[in-house]
Design an enzyme around this catalytic site. Structure first.
Site, PDB file in Angstrom:
ATOM      1  CG  ASN A  31      50.628  37.743  39.777  1.00 41.16           C
ATOM      2  OD1 ASN A  31      49.465  38.530  40.416  1.00 41.16           O
ATOM      3  ND2 ASN A  31      52.182  38.541  40.408  1.00 41.16           N
ATOM      4  CG  ASP A  60      50.834  46.092  44.018  1.00 43.97           C
ATOM      5  OD1 ASP A  60      50.869  45.447  44.561  1.00 43.97           O
ATOM      6  OD2 ASP A  60      51.961  47.117  43.383  1.00 43.97           O
TER       7      ASP A  60
END
Ligand code: IPE
Ligand code: IPE
Ligand code: MG
Length: 240
Positions: A66, A18
């Protein structure tokens, strides 16, 4: 490096990579530059993990959630994955890496599905590190697909519902045959699972670092393994 030899090495490490976007933003770059830097880092960390003796590495590359990002970013991410599938075979052959993609690949463009299939096929007999890449992966979706498959088997008379064990379920997941992760690493300061491997991480040790993924190095991986070495894994029992 003698120190590494004394460490207990987790067999399977899972990583939620991330912070690519924030890394780029901090440098005044487009988010996609963070993703391309992040992609380079994955390749390096795979080699480092292998050298440390880690047997399985699973990385979260693209979640079922996503897709809600801006279209251009989704395309950029898919293109990075495309490039990886197309170009990594020589390296996988050299380093004896076995690739498996987890997640629902049926939603990916056909050419990407084909190159995934091709790379998996050409590396499936490699005996070195197992490298799982989660693409269009969501833990809930994975469990839903597994349940659907088992329900169909039961309906067809090939499975007795009373015979469903935890192992039956594990074997119906995308990670079938791969031991559960011992250590989960998440970068960039977030401390949540974001729908990653919820079944498989039941007893994993969790390690969080503020380092953004594009800055993550072998030293960060070693720090995570060191932290893992200071944990006491009890599995609900007692330590003698
Ligand atoms: C992780 O970085 C990569 C993917 C989710 C594909 P992010 O893109 O989530 O970066 P941040 O969290 O916005 O900084
Ligand atoms: C998780 O990161 C997904 C991947 C790393 C591929 P996100 O950045 O998408 O997760 P949230 O939005 O912070 O939960
Ligand atoms: Mg993020």
């Amino acid at each position: 490096m003698a120190e590494i030899k004394e460490r207990k090495i987790p067999q399977h490490v899972a990583i939620i990579m991330d912070g690519n976007g924030r890394w780029a933003k901090k440098r005044g770059l487009p988010r996609t530059m963070g993703h391309s830097q992040g992609a380079k880092v994955v390749e390096q960390i795979l080699e480092d993990a292998d050298h440390m003796g880690i047997k399985y590495l699973t990385v979260y590359a693209f979640s079922t959630e996503n897709w809600s990002r801006p279209k251009a970013e989704v395309i950029a991410l898919m293109n990075l994955l495309r490039a990886y599938m197309k170009t990594s075979l020589p390296k996988c052959a050299k380093n004896n890496v076995r690739i498996r993609v987890i997640g629902d690949r049926s939603k990916l463009d056909q050419d990407l599905q084909d190159s995934i299939q091709d790379l998996e096929e050409k590396t499936k007999t490699n005996t070195g590190i197992g490298f799982q890449i989660a693409i269009n992966y969501g833990s809930r979706d994975e469990i839903r697909r597994a349940v659907t498959r088992l329900a169909k088997e039961a309906k067809d008379g090939n499975l007795n519902p009373d015979d469903i064990t935890e192992e039956t379920i594990s074997d119906a997941l995308d990670t079938a045959g791969i031991p559960d992760p011992d250590l989960l690493i998440r970068t960039a300061g977030e401390e949540r699972l974001s729908n990653f491997l919820m079944w498989q991480l039941s007893y994993a040790e969790m390690y969080f670092t503020d380092t953004a993924w594009p800055d993550f190095t072998k030293e960060d991986l070693e720090k995570a393994v060191d932290a893992y070495n200071h944990r006491e894994r009890r599995y609900g029992g007692l330590i003698q």
